[in-house]
Design a protein around this motif. Structure first.
Motif, PDB file in Angstrom:
ATOM      1  N   ARG A 111       0.684   8.374  -0.699  1.00 44.90           N
ATOM      2  CA  ARG A 111       1.609   9.322  -1.345  1.00 44.90           C
ATOM      3  C   ARG A 111       2.474   8.619  -2.389  1.00 44.90           C
ATOM      4  O   ARG A 111       2.703   9.151  -3.466  1.00 44.90           O
ATOM      5  CB  ARG A 111       2.531   9.970  -0.312  1.00 44.90           C
ATOM      6  CG  ARG A 111       1.919  11.085   0.445  1.00 44.90           C
ATOM      7  CD  ARG A 111       2.976  11.636   1.419  1.00 44.90           C
ATOM      8  NE  ARG A 111       2.412  12.653   2.242  1.00 44.90           N
ATOM      9  CZ  ARG A 111       2.740  13.935   2.146  1.00 44.90           C
ATOM     10  NH1 ARG A 111       3.629  14.341   1.282  1.00 44.90           N
ATOM     11  NH2 ARG A 111       2.175  14.818   2.931  1.00 44.90           N
ATOM     12  N   LEU A 112       2.977   7.430  -2.030  1.00 42.68           N
ATOM     13  CA  LEU A 112       3.819   6.695  -2.973  1.00 42.68           C
ATOM     14  C   LEU A 112       3.073   6.388  -4.264  1.00 42.68           C
ATOM     15  O   LEU A 112       3.612   6.555  -5.364  1.00 42.68           O
ATOM     16  CB  LEU A 112       4.330   5.402  -2.339  1.00 42.68           C
ATOM     17  CG  LEU A 112       5.368   5.552  -1.228  1.00 42.68           C
ATOM     18  CD1 LEU A 112       5.609   4.207  -0.539  1.00 42.68           C
ATOM     19  CD2 LEU A 112       6.665   6.102  -1.772  1.00 42.68           C
ATOM     20  N   PHE A 113       1.828   5.963  -4.143  1.00 43.04           N
ATOM     21  CA  PHE A 113       1.038   5.673  -5.340  1.00 43.04           C
ATOM     22  C   PHE A 113       0.743   6.941  -6.133  1.00 43.04           C
ATOM     23  O   PHE A 113       0.754   6.935  -7.368  1.00 43.04           O
ATOM     24  CB  PHE A 113      -0.254   4.931  -4.982  1.00 43.04           C
ATOM     25  CG  PHE A 113      -0.014   3.490  -4.618  1.00 43.04           C
ATOM     26  CD1 PHE A 113       0.567   2.611  -5.527  1.00 43.04           C
ATOM     27  CD2 PHE A 113      -0.356   3.014  -3.371  1.00 43.04           C
ATOM     28  CE1 PHE A 113       0.799   1.280  -5.195  1.00 43.04           C
ATOM     29  CE2 PHE A 113      -0.123   1.683  -3.026  1.00 43.04           C
ATOM     30  CZ  PHE A 113       0.458   0.822  -3.939  1.00 43.04           C
ATOM     31  N   ASP A 114       0.494   8.039  -5.432  1.00 41.95           N
ATOM     32  CA  ASP A 114       0.260   9.313  -6.116  1.00 41.95           C
ATOM     33  C   ASP A 114       1.516   9.777  -6.854  1.00 41.95           C
ATOM     34  O   ASP A 114       1.446  10.212  -8.010  1.00 41.95           O
ATOM     35  CB  ASP A 114      -0.193  10.388  -5.121  1.00 41.95           C
ATOM     36  CG  ASP A 114      -0.450  11.732  -5.798  1.00 41.95           C
ATOM     37  OD1 ASP A 114      -1.278  11.771  -6.742  1.00 41.95           O
ATOM     38  OD2 ASP A 114       0.177  12.732  -5.392  1.00 41.95           O
ATOM     39  N   TRP A 115       2.677   9.685  -6.190  1.00 42.42           N
ATOM     40  CA  TRP A 115       3.934  10.071  -6.859  1.00 42.42           C
ATOM     41  C   TRP A 115       4.143   9.238  -8.110  1.00 42.42           C
ATOM     42  O   TRP A 115       4.503   9.757  -9.158  1.00 42.42           O
ATOM     43  CB  TRP A 115       5.125   9.898  -5.924  1.00 42.42           C
ATOM     44  CG  TRP A 115       5.192  10.841  -4.774  1.00 42.42           C
ATOM     45  CD1 TRP A 115       4.717  12.129  -4.716  1.00 42.42           C
ATOM     46  CD2 TRP A 115       5.763  10.583  -3.490  1.00 42.42           C
ATOM     47  NE1 TRP A 115       4.962  12.671  -3.490  1.00 42.42           N
ATOM     48  CE2 TRP A 115       5.605  11.757  -2.716  1.00 42.42           C
ATOM     49  CE3 TRP A 115       6.398   9.480  -2.933  1.00 42.42           C
ATOM     50  CZ2 TRP A 115       6.065  11.856  -1.409  1.00 42.42           C
ATOM     51  CZ3 TRP A 115       6.855   9.573  -1.622  1.00 42.42           C
ATOM     52  CH2 TRP A 115       6.694  10.754  -0.876  1.00 42.42           C
ATOM     53  N   ARG A 116       3.926   7.937  -7.982  1.00 38.55           N
ATOM     54  CA  ARG A 116       4.131   7.054  -9.124  1.00 38.55           C
ATOM     55  C   ARG A 116       3.183   7.428 -10.264  1.00 38.55           C
ATOM     56  O   ARG A 116       3.585   7.513 -11.409  1.00 38.55           O
ATOM     57  CB  ARG A 116       3.950   5.594  -8.714  1.00 38.55           C
ATOM     58  CG  ARG A 116       4.059   4.682  -9.895  1.00 38.55           C
ATOM     59  CD  ARG A 116       4.871   3.457  -9.790  1.00 38.55           C
ATOM     60  NE  ARG A 116       5.983   3.425  -8.906  1.00 38.55           N
ATOM     61  CZ  ARG A 116       6.337   2.350  -8.217  1.00 38.55           C
ATOM     62  NH1 ARG A 116       5.646   1.246  -8.307  1.00 38.55           N
ATOM     63  NH2 ARG A 116       7.392   2.363  -7.451  1.00 38.55           N
TER      64      ARG A 116
END
Length: 172
Positions: A111-116
């Motif tokens: 999720r963190l990579f997707d948000w970024r």
């Protein structure tokens, strides 16, 4: 809206998790600090994982809303709004960083990579060079780090410098 007792449990747990890490904090410590029994805590949260998820979920929801509801616009305004959003969750960031296994348990890494990735698209558009992606990683990661490193300071002391540095890293 959570009950007062539920909100108090979350507040104490958030504090203890940030200080000691999730794995090093027992439900007994949380209930003792609150002056309630462990069964009373279990009435509100079935497990430590349930409690952790309830604390992290508002961060997840806010991030999802932020990257979904925003359209392209002024990059500096987006950085300012993003900083304010992550600042609200700074104690959760501290909690997660103190116990990185929490990222895996809650499936937050992807999720963190997707948000970024989505934030980079909002900031710089769809056609982004490798150099721009690297700059965006420095900008967004640096702002996140500031919410942890300077969590005890007033936002007015941190936000202007963090946003300015992020904008500079992006070449804005």
């Amino acid at each position: 809206m959570p009950s007062d007792t539920k909100a108090r449990i979350q507040a104490v747990a958030r504090e203890l998790f940030a200080e000691q890490g999730v794995r090093n904090t027992s439900l007994r410590q949380i209930s003792d600090r609150l002056g309630i029994t462990k069964p009373a805590l279990y009435y509100h949260f079935a497990s430590r994982e349930d409690l952790v998820r309830s604390i992290v979920q508002p961060l997840i929801d806010d991030h999802d809303r932020f990257v979904t509801a925003r359209g392209p616009g002024d990059p500096r305004e987006l950085l300012e709004d993003y900083f304010e959003m992550i600042w609200r969750h700074r104690q959760v960031f501290v909690m997660v960083l103190n116990d990185l296994a929490t990222l895996g348990q809650l499936d937050l890494t992807d999720r963190l990579f997707d948000w970024r990735r989505r934030l980079v698209g909002l900031l710089l558009g769809a056609d982004v060079t490798q150099e721009q992606r690297i700059r965006a990683t420095v900008a967004l990661g640096g702002m996140s780090d500031c919410t942890v490193e300077y969590a005890g300071l007033p936002i007015e002391e941190v936000k202007p410098t963090a946003v300015h540095a992020a904008a500079a890293a992006l070449g804005l």
